[in-house]
Scaffold this motif. Sequence first.
Motif, PDB file in Angstrom:
ATOM      1  N   GLU A   7      -6.745   3.888   6.414  1.00 13.69           N
ATOM      2  CA  GLU A   7      -6.159   2.583   6.662  1.00 13.69           C
ATOM      3  C   GLU A   7      -6.796   1.891   7.871  1.00 13.69           C
ATOM      4  OE1 GLU A   7      -4.190   1.146   4.491  1.00 13.69           O
ATOM      5  OE2 GLU A   7      -4.559   2.978   3.346  1.00 13.69           O
ATOM      6  N   TYR A  15       3.318  -1.404   4.000  1.00 10.18           N
ATOM      7  CA  TYR A  15       3.245  -0.069   3.411  1.00 10.18           C
ATOM      8  C   TYR A  15       4.537   0.260   2.680  1.00 10.18           C
ATOM      9  CZ  TYR A  15      -0.962   0.477   6.138  1.00 10.18           C
ATOM     10  OH  TYR A  15      -2.225   0.301   6.650  1.00 10.18           O
ATOM     11  N   THR A  56       0.860  -1.176   0.000  1.00 12.38           N
ATOM     12  CA  THR A  56       0.000   0.000   0.000  1.00 12.38           C
ATOM     13  C   THR A  56       0.895   1.225   0.000  1.00 12.38           C
ATOM     14  OG1 THR A  56      -1.771  -1.139   1.190  1.00 12.38           O
ATOM     15  CG2 THR A  56      -1.775   1.271   1.252  1.00 12.38           C
TER      16      THR A  56
END
Length: 205
Positions: free
Chosen positions: A53, A64, A5
């Motif tokens: 999130e 991440y 992400t």
Amino acid sequence: MTKFTKIEVSSRAKAGKGAARATRRAGHVPGVIYGAKQEPVLIALDPRIVHRELHKAGWRSRIYDISVDGGASVHALLREIQLHPVTDAPIHVDYQRLAAGHKVHVEVEIRFEGEEVAPGVKRGGVMNIVRHTVEVVVDPANIPEYFTADLSGLDFHDNVRWEDLKGTENVTPVLHGTNFVIANVAPPSVDEEATEEAATTEAEG
């Protein structure tokens, strides 16, 4: 393949409570990236990123890809979020930097399938979900997004255990030595069975 992400953050120069308060006054959330035997990096995030999130399932095991000031990215886990005791607004976040070959503890979400067709549920039983997540030890390259539990075959007193989960390759559960239960089906209580039998008898009569 590991999913990342991507988020963009900015650096901040000073540590301490005063600097953190100044960051919040500027409309950002102070944070830090630490670990992998490197110096911590002080960062500031858009609070909308943190809220986004938090409202996604499985954030405790999500990796991440963090770009600081538009520079080289860092792979990290979101380890801790401090919330304001009154407003629940995020006031600080901690990320743990990942390094290949250095295993980490993560909490992985379990997703359940097939409850509606489980024989025990169809016969009036109750599905008991014992664990919604499992903590495991894993290399950062193999962190799963989630595990899957198939409930479709469960009848009364049947259960799904750790070894029945899908997606557990390359991970080791923190709970050692037992093939622990994830979910099971309990039969109806005696009173419910008696009521059902009475209704059946009355209908037949």
